[in-house]
Design a protein around this motif. Structure first.
Motif, PDB file in Angstrom:
ATOM      1  N   GLY A 121       0.712  -1.260   0.084  1.00  0.00           N
ATOM      2  CA  GLY A 121      -0.094  -0.090   0.173  1.00  0.00           C
ATOM      3  C   GLY A 121       1.145   1.294   0.085  1.00  0.00           C
ATOM      4  N   ASP A 122       2.147   1.050  -0.059  1.00  0.00           N
ATOM      5  CA  ASP A 122       3.150   2.264  -0.075  1.00  0.00           C
ATOM      6  C   ASP A 122       3.799   2.534  -1.413  1.00  0.00           C
ATOM      7  OD1 ASP A 122       2.534   3.277   2.519  1.00  0.00           O
ATOM      8  OD2 ASP A 122       3.913   1.666   3.461  1.00  0.00           O
ATOM      9  N   LEU A 123       4.019   3.674  -1.884  1.00  0.00           N
ATOM     10  CA  LEU A 123       4.979   4.052  -2.734  1.00  0.00           C
ATOM     11  C   LEU A 123       6.286   3.634  -2.424  1.00  0.00           C
ATOM     12  CD1 LEU A 123       3.456   7.417  -3.915  1.00  0.00           C
ATOM     13  CD2 LEU A 123       3.227   5.325  -5.138  1.00  0.00           C
ATOM     14  N   VAL A 124       7.090   3.230  -3.443  1.00  0.00           N
ATOM     15  CA  VAL A 124       8.467   2.668  -3.202  1.00  0.00           C
ATOM     16  C   VAL A 124       9.393   3.739  -3.745  1.00  0.00           C
ATOM     17  CG1 VAL A 124      10.186   0.689  -3.506  1.00  0.00           C
ATOM     18  CG2 VAL A 124       7.764   0.428  -3.232  1.00  0.00           C
ATOM     19  N   ILE A 125      10.217   4.193  -2.975  1.00  0.00           N
ATOM     20  CA  ILE A 125      11.331   5.198  -3.160  1.00  0.00           C
ATOM     21  C   ILE A 125      12.609   4.300  -3.237  1.00  0.00           C
ATOM     22  CG2 ILE A 125      12.666   7.352  -2.388  1.00  0.00           C
ATOM     23  CD1 ILE A 125       9.840   8.128  -1.199  1.00  0.00           C
ATOM     24  N   GLY A 126      13.334   4.649  -4.434  1.00  0.00           N
ATOM     25  CA  GLY A 126      14.825   4.066  -4.347  1.00  0.00           C
ATOM     26  C   GLY A 126      15.483   4.630  -5.425  1.00  0.00           C
ATOM     27  N   ASP A 127      16.720   4.068  -5.919  1.00  0.00           N
ATOM     28  CA  ASP A 127      17.540   4.481  -6.830  1.00  0.00           C
ATOM     29  C   ASP A 127      16.906   4.583  -7.952  1.00  0.00           C
ATOM     30  OD1 ASP A 127      19.821   5.579  -7.945  1.00  0.00           O
ATOM     31  OD2 ASP A 127      20.817   3.409  -8.245  1.00  0.00           O
ATOM     32  N   SER A 128      16.951   5.858  -8.661  1.00  0.00           N
ATOM     33  CA  SER A 128      16.218   6.082  -9.861  1.00  0.00           C
ATOM     34  C   SER A 128      17.072   6.162 -10.984  1.00  0.00           C
ATOM     35  CB  SER A 128      15.235   7.077  -9.860  1.00  0.00           C
ATOM     36  OG  SER A 128      15.831   8.429  -9.468  1.00  0.00           O
ATOM     37  N   ASP A 129      18.494   6.211 -10.936  1.00  0.00           N
ATOM     38  CA  ASP A 129      19.367   6.325 -12.126  1.00  0.00           C
ATOM     39  C   ASP A 129      19.003   5.635 -13.305  1.00  0.00           C
ATOM     40  OD1 ASP A 129      20.733   8.157 -10.461  1.00  0.00           O
ATOM     41  OD2 ASP A 129      22.539   6.891 -10.169  1.00  0.00           O
ATOM     42  N   ALA A 130      18.647   4.212 -13.235  1.00  0.00           N
ATOM     43  CA  ALA A 130      18.441   3.313 -14.220  1.00  0.00           C
ATOM     44  C   ALA A 130      17.084   3.785 -15.124  1.00  0.00           C
ATOM     45  CB  ALA A 130      18.444   2.103 -13.908  1.00  0.00           C
ATOM     46  N   THR A 131      16.170   4.308 -14.221  1.00  0.00           N
ATOM     47  CA  THR A 131      14.680   4.744 -14.992  1.00  0.00           C
ATOM     48  C   THR A 131      15.014   6.072 -15.409  1.00  0.00           C
ATOM     49  OG1 THR A 131      13.843   3.718 -13.193  1.00  0.00           O
ATOM     50  CG2 THR A 131      12.444   5.376 -14.328  1.00  0.00           C
ATOM     51  N   ILE A 132      16.018   6.804 -15.100  1.00  0.00           N
ATOM     52  CA  ILE A 132      16.157   8.084 -15.771  1.00  0.00           C
ATOM     53  C   ILE A 132      16.850   7.857 -17.269  1.00  0.00           C
ATOM     54  CG2 ILE A 132      17.650  10.367 -15.790  1.00  0.00           C
ATOM     55  CD1 ILE A 132      16.560  10.080 -12.669  1.00  0.00           C
ATOM     56  N   VAL A 133      18.017   7.050 -17.130  1.00  0.00           N
ATOM     57  CA  VAL A 133      18.657   6.631 -18.400  1.00  0.00           C
ATOM     58  C   VAL A 133      17.674   6.020 -19.433  1.00  0.00           C
ATOM     59  CG1 VAL A 133      20.540   5.297 -19.333  1.00  0.00           C
ATOM     60  CG2 VAL A 133      21.086   6.536 -17.190  1.00  0.00           C
ATOM     61  N   GLU A 134      16.991   5.076 -18.964  1.00  0.00           N
ATOM     62  CA  GLU A 134      15.873   4.707 -19.813  1.00  0.00           C
ATOM     63  C   GLU A 134      15.033   5.466 -20.613  1.00  0.00           C
ATOM     64  OE1 GLU A 134      12.751   0.998 -19.961  1.00  0.00           O
ATOM     65  OE2 GLU A 134      13.736   1.260 -18.007  1.00  0.00           O
ATOM     66  N   HIS A 135      14.413   6.432 -19.716  1.00  0.00           N
ATOM     67  CA  HIS A 135      13.281   7.334 -20.194  1.00  0.00           C
ATOM     68  C   HIS A 135      14.163   8.407 -21.168  1.00  0.00           C
ATOM     69  CE1 HIS A 135      10.038   7.017 -16.914  1.00  0.00           C
ATOM     70  NE2 HIS A 135      10.432   5.872 -17.631  1.00  0.00           N
ATOM     71  N   LEU A 136      15.440   8.751 -20.848  1.00  0.00           N
ATOM     72  CA  LEU A 136      16.277   9.602 -21.854  1.00  0.00           C
ATOM     73  C   LEU A 136      16.497   8.813 -23.052  1.00  0.00           C
ATOM     74  CD1 LEU A 136      19.086  11.249 -19.553  1.00  0.00           C
ATOM     75  CD2 LEU A 136      17.411  12.457 -20.996  1.00  0.00           C
ATOM     76  N   MET A 137      16.722   7.664 -23.120  1.00  0.00           N
ATOM     77  CA  MET A 137      17.072   6.885 -24.316  1.00  0.00           C
ATOM     78  C   MET A 137      15.794   6.662 -24.936  1.00  0.00           C
ATOM     79  SD  MET A 137      20.280   5.972 -24.414  1.00  0.00           S
ATOM     80  CE  MET A 137      20.465   4.978 -25.525  1.00  0.00           C
ATOM     81  N   HIS A 138      14.860   6.581 -24.607  1.00  0.00           N
ATOM     82  CA  HIS A 138      13.495   6.290 -25.303  1.00  0.00           C
ATOM     83  C   HIS A 138      12.869   7.486 -25.714  1.00  0.00           C
ATOM     84  CE1 HIS A 138      13.589   1.849 -25.233  1.00  0.00           C
ATOM     85  NE2 HIS A 138      14.243   1.840 -24.075  1.00  0.00           N
ATOM     86  N   SER A 139      13.140   8.780 -25.122  1.00  0.00           N
ATOM     87  CA  SER A 139      12.297  10.054 -25.233  1.00  0.00           C
ATOM     88  C   SER A 139      12.717  10.589 -26.685  1.00  0.00           C
ATOM     89  CB  SER A 139      12.626  10.815 -24.299  1.00  0.00           C
ATOM     90  OG  SER A 139      12.206  10.406 -22.985  1.00  0.00           O
ATOM     91  N   PHE A 140      11.688  11.287 -27.197  1.00  0.00           N
ATOM     92  CA  PHE A 140      11.923  11.911 -28.530  1.00  0.00           C
ATOM     93  C   PHE A 140      12.027  13.357 -28.232  1.00  0.00           C
ATOM     94  CE2 PHE A 140      10.744   7.825 -29.918  1.00  0.00           C
ATOM     95  CZ  PHE A 140      11.240   7.536 -31.165  1.00  0.00           C
ATOM     96  N   LYS A 141      12.694  14.313 -28.885  1.00  0.00           N
ATOM     97  CA  LYS A 141      12.720  15.538 -28.821  1.00  0.00           C
ATOM     98  C   LYS A 141      11.313  16.113 -28.700  1.00  0.00           C
ATOM     99  CE  LYS A 141      17.588  16.159 -29.899  1.00  0.00           C
ATOM    100  NZ  LYS A 141      17.756  15.072 -29.092  1.00  0.00           N
ATOM    101  N   GLY A 142      10.887  17.196 -27.918  1.00  0.00           N
ATOM    102  CA  GLY A 142       9.435  17.554 -27.736  1.00  0.00           C
ATOM    103  C   GLY A 142       8.791  16.964 -26.641  1.00  0.00           C
ATOM    104  N   GLU A 143       8.997  15.787 -26.510  1.00  0.00           N
ATOM    105  CA  GLU A 143       8.124  14.922 -25.411  1.00  0.00           C
ATOM    106  C   GLU A 143       8.037  15.590 -24.172  1.00  0.00           C
ATOM    107  OE1 GLU A 143       7.651  10.671 -25.187  1.00  0.00           O
ATOM    108  OE2 GLU A 143       9.157  10.416 -26.929  1.00  0.00           O
ATOM    109  N   TRP A 144       9.226  16.277 -23.713  1.00  0.00           N
ATOM    110  CA  TRP A 144       9.432  16.942 -22.288  1.00  0.00           C
ATOM    111  C   TRP A 144       9.036  18.500 -22.568  1.00  0.00           C
ATOM    112  CZ3 TRP A 144       9.429  13.547 -18.399  1.00  0.00           C
ATOM    113  CH2 TRP A 144       9.998  12.297 -18.819  1.00  0.00           C
ATOM    114  N   LYS A 145       7.835  18.955 -22.120  1.00  0.00           N
ATOM    115  CA  LYS A 145       7.387  20.214 -22.451  1.00  0.00           C
ATOM    116  C   LYS A 145       8.478  21.188 -21.814  1.00  0.00           C
ATOM    117  CE  LYS A 145       2.544  19.604 -23.210  1.00  0.00           C
ATOM    118  NZ  LYS A 145       1.255  19.707 -22.825  1.00  0.00           N
TER     119      LYS A 145
END
Length: 96
Positions: free
Chosen positions: A17-41
């Motif tokens: 029932g709780d949100l999990v907080i932890g190391d997010s480096d891998a998630t950030i890298v993955e999102h950068l790799m898959h993002s297209f220019k213009g997706e992040w306003k």
């Protein structure tokens, strides 16, 4: 960096029932790799566009260059990008 973690489907990870907080480096890298220019306003030039680049001739070389630049702009250091067959391995440390 610490942030809310995501599950395999990209949804917020909830345990007991709780949100999990932890190391997010891998998630950030993955999102950068898959993002297209213009997706992040708030940052329209952010995005490596890996799905597009890997299909182009010479795309892997360009992908490595753009990924390193994007990671540096997002406060990563000690960046290592290697290709193992059809897999791209990225190792980077966040500055924060």
């Amino acid at each position: 960096m610490k942030d809310f973690l995501l599950d395999e489907d990209g949804d917020l990870l909830i345990v007991n029932g709780d949100l999990v907080i932890g190391d997010s480096d891998a998630t950030i890298v993955e999102h950068l790799m898959h993002s297209f220019k213009g997706e992040w306003k708030e940052s329209p030039l952010t995005g490596v566009e890996a799905p597009l680049l890997i299909k182009k001739r010479g795309g892997i070389t360009r992908l490595k260059k753009i990924a390193k630049q994007q990671l540096q702009e997002n406060r990563f250091k000690n960046i290592s990008i290697t290709q193992n067959g059809k897999t791209i391995d990225i190792d980077a440390d966040s500055v924060i």
